[in-house]
Design a protein around this motif. Structure first.
Motif, PDB file in Angstrom:
ATOM      1  N   VAL A 238       0.849  -1.204   0.000  1.00 45.86           N
ATOM      2  CA  VAL A 238       0.000   0.000   0.000  1.00 45.86           C
ATOM      3  C   VAL A 238       0.882   1.251   0.000  1.00 45.86           C
ATOM      4  N   GLY A 239       1.838   1.295   0.935  1.00 41.41           N
ATOM      5  CA  GLY A 239       2.698   2.472   1.056  1.00 41.41           C
ATOM      6  C   GLY A 239       3.540   2.698  -0.182  1.00 41.41           C
ATOM      7  N   PHE A 240       4.112   1.628  -0.716  1.00 45.79           N
ATOM      8  CA  PHE A 240       5.014   1.751  -1.862  1.00 45.79           C
ATOM      9  C   PHE A 240       4.235   2.119  -3.134  1.00 45.79           C
ATOM     10  N   SER A 241       3.030   1.542  -3.282  1.00 43.66           N
ATOM     11  CA  SER A 241       2.202   1.873  -4.449  1.00 43.66           C
ATOM     12  C   SER A 241       1.860   3.352  -4.424  1.00 43.66           C
ATOM     13  N   TYR A 242       1.503   3.848  -3.221  1.00 48.12           N
ATOM     14  CA  TYR A 242       1.165   5.268  -3.123  1.00 48.12           C
ATOM     15  C   TYR A 242       2.375   6.125  -3.484  1.00 48.12           C
ATOM     16  N   TYR A 243       3.541   5.664  -3.006  1.00 50.48           N
ATOM     17  CA  TYR A 243       4.783   6.396  -3.294  1.00 50.48           C
ATOM     18  C   TYR A 243       5.052   6.455  -4.805  1.00 50.48           C
ATOM     19  N   MET A 244       4.930   5.277  -5.462  1.00 49.55           N
ATOM     20  CA  MET A 244       5.200   5.229  -6.909  1.00 49.55           C
ATOM     21  C   MET A 244       4.188   6.078  -7.670  1.00 49.55           C
ATOM     22  N   THR A 245       2.896   6.013  -7.263  1.00 51.66           N
ATOM     23  CA  THR A 245       1.862   6.799  -7.945  1.00 51.66           C
ATOM     24  C   THR A 245       2.139   8.284  -7.759  1.00 51.66           C
ATOM     25  N   SER A 246       2.612   8.649  -6.558  1.00 47.02           N
ATOM     26  CA  SER A 246       2.876  10.061  -6.274  1.00 47.02           C
ATOM     27  C   SER A 246       3.978  10.612  -7.168  1.00 47.02           C
ATOM     28  N   ILE A 247       5.010   9.806  -7.410  1.00 47.89           N
ATOM     29  CA  ILE A 247       6.136  10.357  -8.178  1.00 47.89           C
ATOM     30  C   ILE A 247       5.971  10.177  -9.680  1.00 47.89           C
ATOM     31  N   THR A 248       5.127   9.206 -10.104  1.00 51.90           N
ATOM     32  CA  THR A 248       4.955   9.029 -11.552  1.00 51.90           C
ATOM     33  C   THR A 248       3.629   9.595 -12.026  1.00 51.90           C
ATOM     34  N   GLY A 249       2.784   9.974 -11.087  1.00 54.22           N
ATOM     35  CA  GLY A 249       1.454  10.471 -11.450  1.00 54.22           C
ATOM     36  C   GLY A 249       0.642   9.408 -12.147  1.00 54.22           C
ATOM     37  N   GLY A 250       0.990   8.130 -11.910  1.00 54.80           N
ATOM     38  CA  GLY A 250       0.239   7.035 -12.511  1.00 54.80           C
ATOM     39  C   GLY A 250       0.657   6.755 -13.939  1.00 54.80           C
ATOM     40  N   ALA A 251       1.720   7.497 -14.418  1.00 60.48           N
ATOM     41  CA  ALA A 251       2.142   7.315 -15.810  1.00 60.48           C
ATOM     42  C   ALA A 251       2.683   5.917 -16.061  1.00 60.48           C
ATOM     43  N   GLY A 252       3.212   5.295 -15.010  1.00 57.15           N
ATOM     44  CA  GLY A 252       3.822   3.982 -15.171  1.00 57.15           C
ATOM     45  C   GLY A 252       2.840   2.881 -15.515  1.00 57.15           C
ATOM     46  N   VAL A 253       1.533   3.121 -15.341  1.00 50.97           N
ATOM     47  CA  VAL A 253       0.574   2.051 -15.601  1.00 50.97           C
ATOM     48  C   VAL A 253      -0.247   2.353 -16.855  1.00 50.97           C
ATOM     49  N   SER A 254       0.287   3.241 -17.727  1.00 50.36           N
ATOM     50  CA  SER A 254      -0.504   3.632 -18.893  1.00 50.36           C
ATOM     51  C   SER A 254      -0.654   2.495 -19.891  1.00 50.36           C
ATOM     52  N   LEU A 255       0.311   1.555 -19.922  1.00 47.60           N
ATOM     53  CA  LEU A 255       0.232   0.456 -20.878  1.00 47.60           C
ATOM     54  C   LEU A 255      -0.653  -0.647 -20.300  1.00 47.60           C
ATOM     55  N   ASP A 256      -1.741  -0.946 -21.050  1.00 52.54           N
ATOM     56  CA  ASP A 256      -2.703  -1.931 -20.547  1.00 52.54           C
ATOM     57  C   ASP A 256      -2.287  -3.330 -21.013  1.00 52.54           C
ATOM     58  N   LEU A 257      -1.593  -4.066 -20.131  1.00 54.22           N
ATOM     59  CA  LEU A 257      -1.115  -5.404 -20.499  1.00 54.22           C
ATOM     60  C   LEU A 257      -2.276  -6.360 -20.707  1.00 54.22           C
ATOM     61  N   ASN A 258      -3.367  -6.102 -20.016  1.00 50.44           N
ATOM     62  CA  ASN A 258      -4.543  -6.967 -20.147  1.00 50.44           C
ATOM     63  C   ASN A 258      -5.084  -6.911 -21.573  1.00 50.44           C
ATOM     64  N   ALA A 259      -5.147  -5.684 -22.127  1.00 48.15           N
ATOM     65  CA  ALA A 259      -5.656  -5.522 -23.490  1.00 48.15           C
ATOM     66  C   ALA A 259      -4.738  -6.209 -24.494  1.00 48.15           C
ATOM     67  N   LEU A 260      -3.450  -6.299 -24.162  1.00 47.08           N
ATOM     68  CA  LEU A 260      -2.489  -6.958 -25.067  1.00 47.08           C
ATOM     69  C   LEU A 260      -2.470  -8.475 -24.862  1.00 47.08           C
ATOM     70  N   GLY A 261      -3.247  -8.942 -23.898  1.00 42.77           N
ATOM     71  CA  GLY A 261      -3.256 -10.383 -23.594  1.00 42.77           C
ATOM     72  C   GLY A 261      -1.968 -10.809 -22.920  1.00 42.77           C
ATOM     73  N   MET A 262      -1.311  -9.876 -22.249  1.00 42.62           N
ATOM     74  CA  MET A 262      -0.016 -10.197 -21.648  1.00 42.62           C
ATOM     75  C   MET A 262      -0.019 -10.110 -20.129  1.00 42.62           C
ATOM     76  N   SER A 263      -1.176  -9.891 -19.522  1.00 38.70           N
ATOM     77  CA  SER A 263      -1.193  -9.788 -18.068  1.00 38.70           C
ATOM     78  C   SER A 263      -0.894 -11.158 -17.463  1.00 38.70           C
ATOM     79  N   PRO A 264      -0.298 -11.195 -16.285  1.00 37.55           N
ATOM     80  CA  PRO A 264       0.066 -12.478 -15.670  1.00 37.55           C
ATOM     81  C   PRO A 264      -1.146 -13.386 -15.472  1.00 37.55           C
ATOM     82  N   GLU A 265      -0.891 -14.695 -15.581  1.00 38.42           N
ATOM     83  CA  GLU A 265      -1.970 -15.676 -15.408  1.00 38.42           C
ATOM     84  C   GLU A 265      -2.119 -16.038 -13.937  1.00 38.42           C
ATOM     85  N   PRO A 266      -3.289 -16.510 -13.514  1.00 45.23           N
ATOM     86  CA  PRO A 266      -3.455 -16.960 -12.125  1.00 45.23           C
ATOM     87  C   PRO A 266      -2.426 -18.013 -11.727  1.00 45.23           C
TER      88      PRO A 266
END
Lengths: 242, 435
Positions: free
Chosen positions: B273-301
């Motif tokens: 929780v703390g680290f995610s907030y930290y990363m979001t704060s410094i990247t403004g959420g830019a780091g998650v702009s690529l949707d791996l799910n849409a590319l069929g590349m998101s990790p499998e269960p």
């Protein structure tokens, strides 16, 4: 003589470094007896007590407690004894009552009654609900004595139960040990350097030196044997002549 | 017997959560410090961004005898459209212009040469000079002159497009300026993915780097906690009483491990929780702009399940090793010093695999890494995206064997008298007092 609760035969303990801490002890301690172990530093008292408490294994010989072997039937033995080591501590972040509850849960019997008995023995009033780190040394020792005796063990094993306590706390602890052990009919084995304490508490005493028992008897018997006025003179006479 | 186990776990949890040092380290720090760091970094980046957006520069123009001719005017107009305002420096030389900028709190001086418009008109290259006043060498200063250069680049494209329009009327400027365009796509397991390879690699490697680091931190923290818990029993002289209780020693060991695992899981959540907030704060959420799910590349269960299994085994291994080492020490300080021995095998896989895949490393280094059980959760975190699970599954079998061996050793140690008699101390001579 009443039925023996503890039988020790040909007990030897040699540590891995080659030190022979206990060198052939034979003892029979009767049920309901308060038995004292006295001797100079390094005599083998604590090693003997730790073997009785199943913490150390004998190199040779055998110890049985109410017929259970401390090596082969260690869990059964642990259910019959309660052990208080020298300088023992308690969990500093627990409250006194929590500590007694934690310990009581390992023994058979009605938990609430065991804890109530512990609280009575400790007699710490409202401080029983304070964290142990806030206790004085005397308060901690009272709590530990309460922990040792609250389960009404068949054999209570206490190493230096009043070491480092002031007169008031020392007096309280001694009185409680005698009162509770005699009231419950259990056996107690006490090691101490305080010979007045041993004389006050113990029915019989063994004097250990260099891993061997050099004198054994009731305090009056020992005093008569060494023409002494007290156990201190017995100690000096026995150890000096050993 | 489970009630005895629960009793020990409960005691361990009370002890840990009431110890302010442990509570602060494992709960307060991640929950408060990471978001606070993120807020601080985010605020300073925002302030820096605002400073760049409201940028003002000084201009010293020699073009057309000091007055703005057509190309100078176009250049400065483009600068204005890009939020770079400017003021004419009322001086004659660049040196005086720099002094004037410093006096007026302007950080950049743009010098336009005498024949700027004339040279461009005749198709020749004209040389602008940009002077930047450096003060603190910070992040903002590195971006200031780049903004001016960016405006000049836009000017160059505009001039080039206007020249080409004379030859190719009606053709859009974008096509005139870029005669050969490139569209990079990624091929993953023989399948074409409509995404730039650099973007895809950056997205995946971000998590491939971050995850092992977080895993390493958590395992080290959990091992320290386990070692401290055992050493504390020795230091507070509670161990002898605990070992004299009428329960099997293995329950004491498992109870301690379980208590530390519960605390570690809570710490893991607070860190995430703390680290995610930290990363979001410094990247403004830019780091998650690529949707791996849409590319069929998101990790499998199954990938997550394998990673969790490998991570759990690593925790057990690290905790058992920590207990084993701590049982040989006399106090908390000695236990923590001895724990330093464990950091090397924990850090080597994390650091090495951060920069290179295992199969390109020299064979000897590969063998070392395969022998370290803490390598496998890191390989499992990579396998989330590569979906190559075979090596990790073999690794899990190895981890099970390794963990079982360490647990067996720890159980044997707890059942023996060595747990009381072994007293390894640091800085003092080993000594045993026997009564």
């Amino acid at each position: 003589m009443p039925h023996p609760s503890v039988l020790i035969s040909d007990l030897v303990k040699v540590y891995s470094g080659g030190q022979r801490a206990v060198d052939g002890i034979d003892l029979s301690i009767a049920e309901g007896e308060i038995f004292g172990l006295i001797g100079p530093n390094g005599a083998g008292k604590s090693t003997t007590i730790r073997m009785l408490a199943t913490l150390l294994k004998p190199t040779e010989g055998r110890i049985t407690i109410f017929g259970n072997d401390v090596v082969k039937d260690e869990i059964a033995v642990r259910g019959q004894i309660s052990y208080l080591p020298e300088d023992a501590g308690a969990y500093e972040n627990l409250k006194g009552r929590e500590y007694l509850k934690f310990m009581a849960a390992f023994y058979e019997g009605e938990q609430g009654a065991i804890v109530s008995r512990g609280i009575d023995i400790a007699d710490l009033k409202e401080r029983i609900d304070s964290q142990i780190k806030e206790y004085s040394k005397g308060m901690k020792r009272r709590l530990l004595i309460a922990r040792t005796l609250m389960t009404t063990p068949k054999v209570a094993i206490m190493d230096e139960p009043t070491a480092g306590l002031d007169v008031m706390h020392g007096h309280y602890v001694r009185a409680k040990i005698k009162e509770v052990v005699k009231a419950t009919g259990g056996t107690a084995i006490i090691s101490s350097h305080n010979l007045l304490e041993v004389e006050f508490l113990c029915d019989r005493v063994a004097l250990i030196n260099k891993g061997k028992i050099i004198a054994l008897g009731t305090p009056p018997e020992l005093k008569a044997r060494y023409s002494a006025n007290n156990l201190e003179e017995v100690f000096l006479g026995a150890v000096g002549s050993a | 017997m489970p009630s005895h186990l629960l009793n020990i776990v409960k005691k361990e949890l009370l002890e840990i959560f009431r110890d302010p040092r442990l509570f602060i380290g494992m709960v307060i720090v991640p929950i408060l410090v990471f978001p606070l760091m993120g807020f601080t970094v985010g605020t300073s980046m925002e302030a820096s961004q605002k400073q760049l957006e409201q940028m003002e520069v000084g201009v010293l123009s020699y073009d057309n005898n000091g007055t703005l001719s057509n190309y100078s005017f176009v250049l400065l107009a483009i600068m204005r459209t890009q939020n770079i305002s400017w003021r004419s420096a009322p001086v004659d030389t660049p040196t005086d212009g720099i002094s004037w900028c410093i006096a007026n709190n302007l950080t950049v001086l743009v010098v336009i040469p005498a024949n700027f418009s004339e040279r461009i008109d005749t198709g020749e290259s004209a040389r602008l000079e940009v002077f930047q006043v450096l003060v603190d060498y910070g992040f903002t200063e590195s971006a200031i002159s780049s903004r001016v250069v960016g405006a000049v680049d836009t000017f160059n494209k505009a001039v080039t497009a206007s020249r080409l329009h004379a030859t190719y009327p009606g053709v859009p400027s974008e096509e005139l300026l870029v005669p050969a365009q490139v569209k990079s796509q990624s091929v993953v397991k023989g399948e074409i993915k409509d995404v730039d390879p650099n973007t895809l690699v950056a997205t995946i490697s971000m998590s491939s780097i971050m995850m092992p680091v977080v895993i390493m931190i958590l395992i080290i923290m959990a091992a320290q906690l386990a070692a401290t818990s055992v050493a504390m029993e020795k230091e507070q002289k509670t161990m002898e009483v605990l070992l004299s209780l009428p329960i099997k020693r293995i329950y004491i060991l498992i109870g301690k491990l379980a208590g530390v695992i519960v605390v570690s899981l809570i710490a893991t959540l607070t860190y995430i929780v703390g680290f995610s907030y930290y990363m979001t704060s410094i990247t403004g959420g830019a780091g998650v702009s690529l949707d791996l799910n849409a590319l069929g590349m998101s990790p499998e269960p199954v990938g997550y399940a394998i990673m969790v299994a490998s991570l759990f085994l690593s925790f057990i291994t690290a905790l058992s090793l920590a207990v084993l080492l701590a049982a040989y020490t006399k106090d908390v300080r000695s236990a923590q010093s001895l724990m330093g021995l464990m950091y090397m095998p924990l850090m080597i896989p994390t650091i090495v695999l951060m920069f290179a895949p295992l199969d390109v490393l020299p064979t000897s280094l590969q063998a070392v890494l395969y022998a370290i059980p803490f390598t496998y959760p890191i390989l499992a975190s990579h396998a989330l995206y590569t979906k190559e699970y075979f090596v990790v599954l073999i690794g899990i079998i190895y981890q099970v064997a390794f963990t079982a061996a360490i647990l067996w050793l720890a159980t044997r140690l707890f059942a023996s008298e060595k747990v009381l008699t072994a007293k390894l101390e640091f800085g003092r001579k080993r000594k045993r007092i026997v009564e």
